[in-house]
Design a protein around this motif. Structure first.
Motif, PDB file in Angstrom:
ATOM      1  N   LYS A 126       0.998  -1.174  -0.115  1.00 34.57           N
ATOM      2  CA  LYS A 126       0.053  -0.009  -0.141  1.00 34.57           C
ATOM      3  C   LYS A 126       0.953   1.094   0.016  1.00 34.57           C
ATOM      4  O   LYS A 126       0.540   2.291  -0.736  1.00 34.57           O
ATOM      5  N   LYS A 186      -6.326   4.069  -5.500  1.00 34.40           N
ATOM      6  CA  LYS A 186      -6.702   2.729  -4.690  1.00 34.40           C
ATOM      7  C   LYS A 186      -7.260   1.637  -5.486  1.00 34.40           C
ATOM      8  O   LYS A 186      -6.887   0.443  -4.671  1.00 34.40           O
ATOM      9  N   TYR A 226      -4.428  -0.559  -6.458  1.00 40.06           N
ATOM     10  CA  TYR A 226      -3.784  -1.411  -5.392  1.00 40.06           C
ATOM     11  C   TYR A 226      -4.611  -2.572  -4.941  1.00 40.06           C
ATOM     12  O   TYR A 226      -4.346  -3.617  -4.620  1.00 40.06           O
TER      13      TYR A 226
END
Length: 690
Positions: free
Chosen positions: A199, A209, A212
């Motif tokens: 992260k 995001k 990820y």
């Protein structure tokens, strides 16, 4: 429970009903499923003809062939011939259930390979190709971690890839001895660190995001595979996977809900995993952590100890008194120092030396603590106490009658401990120790504990590369049973004579069980092999008592009938012991031959024995017709190994027993045999029902 029954019946249907000698069968073996111990290869593989997984055993023929196996980095296809049969269950009370352990991995059959040849692996479909690739990648990662020095090498292989390095067995045993096994059961903690690292990297590189999340959803299942699919890792990986999946699709999923879903899926796939300690601790203690976020470190440590206590007793029979204090101190050290040290030491070379030094310090502290006399051997509690303990601990979470519940719990353990340690009946236990002898004479309330012989394998000299390092059945069968009954000290050990199948386990058992006195036939105390085993056992030589009828008539409540004088500890010098429990007489004579048996009955013409332990494993060299005729036994016990190469028990001996109408029970068929004398009558229980 319904699914477990159905699933088990499917597995049972796959079992071979007898031993089959099959030729030219084909097996596919992945490189990380191969274990080598001396000249023995143990592996798990796919049996192509029957489309099922097998446990494989193969004895290596040469040092060059061993190198081939050790350097195997790719999937193998083997054409083999050998003995195919079902995996056998335990044959002694409280023995490790290897059959159930393999069934949890979807394996019900095994093969002892006698001949093999290597074949080129056929072109595989995409799924099998991916499977091969991941196994081969795992081997490469294990090799990479294997280049580090210990303890970083073994800790990283265990925590990151789920590989148990046999070279580091002593250190892992010390951790287990301290009752800190649950730390490795919760070892999925490193998944949390890895996700945080990724992260941070994605944030630093300014990825979204969503990128990820998709990366984690792709990577986590692959990592679970590379980590060996251990229960603790599967739990940690797929809990994280489900939570991230929920975030990706805006579905709020709590940690408890994620754990429950993973648990259900895990049990559907392999329900027998529920019987393993690692599985139990992993899910139970994770549940406690999720539900105890408001507790401080001391309260949390106490709670984890209370819940793990009954499970650890059930599996190991003992508890380390330091565990409670260590849990409070070690948990943050493990979570915030050991796991990060392993990850940093393996991923950042500049930190490797420092991290290895730090882990060495931790290991030395564990070793020092493990040597402290803080282990309490409780014995194996009944399952109702284990389940009841966890129920009561749950009730304590919300009940107002906490004092009453604690009182019930403490009293239950006290009563159970007394019952385990102080049996209300006499018993004689004939262990299934393979081709050997070992008998326990246990008087009620543990007034006296006597072990006659220890079993063991005949040792043949081999080159160093052939030598194996597995535990003896003295540890896994005899010492394990004694500890399960809360026994840590035996009053008297009789070694009937010098043969390895009667004495070789002496030194390994002595590492776990203390012997107050060792009694041997007069003259055996000077035997070089016995002196070597005595040194290995670390038993004071002053505790050894040479015995013959010239010196003693009674020893430890047993009547000594043979030898009549000093000898060298051979079969002809075997100790012969007669004793009576609850008006039932027993006789044990080691490997005494027929001439010796005849001399015994000539000296004792009124000698009788209701329970006859046949001499020399039922060989025709013992159990003379005159001997059996005079003793008039109600039953004969034969200790022999299954499918042993000596042909014991011999048909001549069995014919003698039948001639005198003496029924017999053999450990090779029935496993452990327990005889309970009750007011002149005999009750017998056996471990294998068939």
């Amino acid at each position: 429970m319904i699914w477990l029954g159905y699933w088990d019946s499917i597995q049972e249907n796959q079992c071979l009903n007898k031993t089959h000698h099959l030729v030219n069968q084909h097996l596919v073996v992945e490189p990380d499923d191969i274990q080598i111990d001396g000249d023995l290869v143990k592996a798990k593989g796919k049996w192509l003809e029957d489309n099922q997984r097998l446990q494989i055993y193969y004895r290596i023929k040469s040092f060059a062939e061993k190198n081939v196996w050790q350097n195997q980095k790719k999937a193998l296809k083997l054409k083999v011939s050998g003995e195919f049969e079902a995996v056998n269950g335990p044959t002694n009370e409280n023995q490790f259930d290897y059959r159930r352990f393999l069934r949890a991995q979807l394996i019900v059959n095994q093969v002892f390979v006698t001949r093999l040849s290597y074949q080129p692996l056929d072109s595989r479909n995409k799924l099998n190709g991916l499977n091969d690739f991941l196994h081969e990648l795992r081997v490469k990662l294990l090799d990479y971690l294997g280049k580090f020095s210990n303890p970083l090498k073994s800790y990283s292989q265990l925590l990151l890839l789920g590989y148990y390095n046999p070279d580091y067995d002593q250190q892992i045993q010390e951790i287990n001895q301290l009752g800190l096994l649950y730390l490795f059961s919760l070892s999925g903690m490193h998944v949390f660190y890895l996700l945080r690292v990724f992260k941070w990297i994605f944030t630093y590189l300014r990825f979204t995001k969503e990128s990820y999340q998709w990366f984690c959803l792709f990577l986590l299942p692959i990592y679970a595979f590379l980590g060996g699919l251990s229960p603790s890792l599967l739990r940690a990986v797929f809990m994280s996977w489900l939570i991230i999946l929920g975030q990706r699709f805006r579905v709020k999923l709590s940690g408890l809900a994620a754990e429950s879903l993973v648990l259900i899926i895990n049990l559907i796939y392999a329900p027998l995993l529920i019987f393993s300690l690692g599985f139990q601790l992993s899910y139970l203690l994770t549940f406690i952590l999720l539900e105890s976020r408001n507790l401080n470190q001391i309260q949390l440590g106490f709670k984890l100890n209370c819940y793990s206590f009954p499970l650890i007793l059930w599996h190991t029979y003992q508890w380390n008194l330091l565990t409670g204090f260590l849990t409070i101190a070690i948990m943050p050290i493990f979570d915030w120092l050991i796991v990060p040290a392993v990850i940093l030491g393996t991923l950042l070379p500049v930190t490797t030396a420092a991290m290895n030094s730090f882990l060495s310090l931790i290991v030395s502290i564990f070793a020092w603590l493990a040597k402290l006399p803080a282990e309490l051997v409780f014995g194996k509690p009944p399952i109702i106490l284990v389940v009841g303990s966890i129920i009561i601990l749950n009730l304590l979470e919300f009940s107002k009658k906490k004092k009453a519940l604690w009182s019930i719990l403490i009293m239950a353990y006290l009563i159970c401990g007394i019952i385990i340690r102080f049996p209300t009946h006499d018993e004689v236990v004939y262990f299934d120790i393979g081709q050997g002898d070992c008998t326990l004479i246990r008087r009620k309330f543990n007034q006296s504990l006597t072990l006659v012989d220890t079993g063991g394998k005949v040792f043949f000299y081999h080159e160093s590369w052939r030598q194996r390092h597995s535990k003896t059945n003295g540890e896994t069968v005899v010492a394990n049973y004694l500890l399960s009954k809360g026994i840590t000290r035996v009053d008297n050990l009789f070694l009937t004579h010098q043969d390895a199948d009667h004495t070789a386990n002496f030194s390994s058992i002595a590492q776990l069980i203390k012997f107050k006195r060792i009694i041997v036939p007069d003259g055996m105390q000077t035997n070089p092999s016995f002196i070597r085993r005595l040194k290995q056992s670390e038993v004071n030589p002053k505790r050894v008592l040479p015995a013959s009828t010239l010196k003693y008539q009674q020893l430890a409540g047993l009547r000594l009938l043979h030898p009549f004088g000093p000898g060298t500890g051979t079969n002809q010098d075997s100790l012969t012991l007669w004793f009576k429990l609850e008006n039932v007489s027993f006789i044990i004579s080691g490997d005494l031959d027929q001439p010796g048996e005849k001399q015994v009955i000539q000296r004792h013409p009124r000698l009788r024995a209701k329970v006859l332990k046949t001499g020399h494993h039922g060989s025709k060299t013992s159990s003379a017709p005159e001997y059996v005729a005079q003793l008039k036994p109600m039953i004969a016990i034969i200790s022999a190994g299954k499918n042993n190469r000596y042909g014991h028990p011999n048909q001549v001996t069995l014919a003698t027993l039948r001639h005198f109408d003496v029924p017999f029970v053999c450990t090779a068929e029935k496993g452990m045999i327990k005889v309970y004398p009750i007011a002149g009558k005999i009750k017998i229980s056996v471990a294998v029902q068939n």
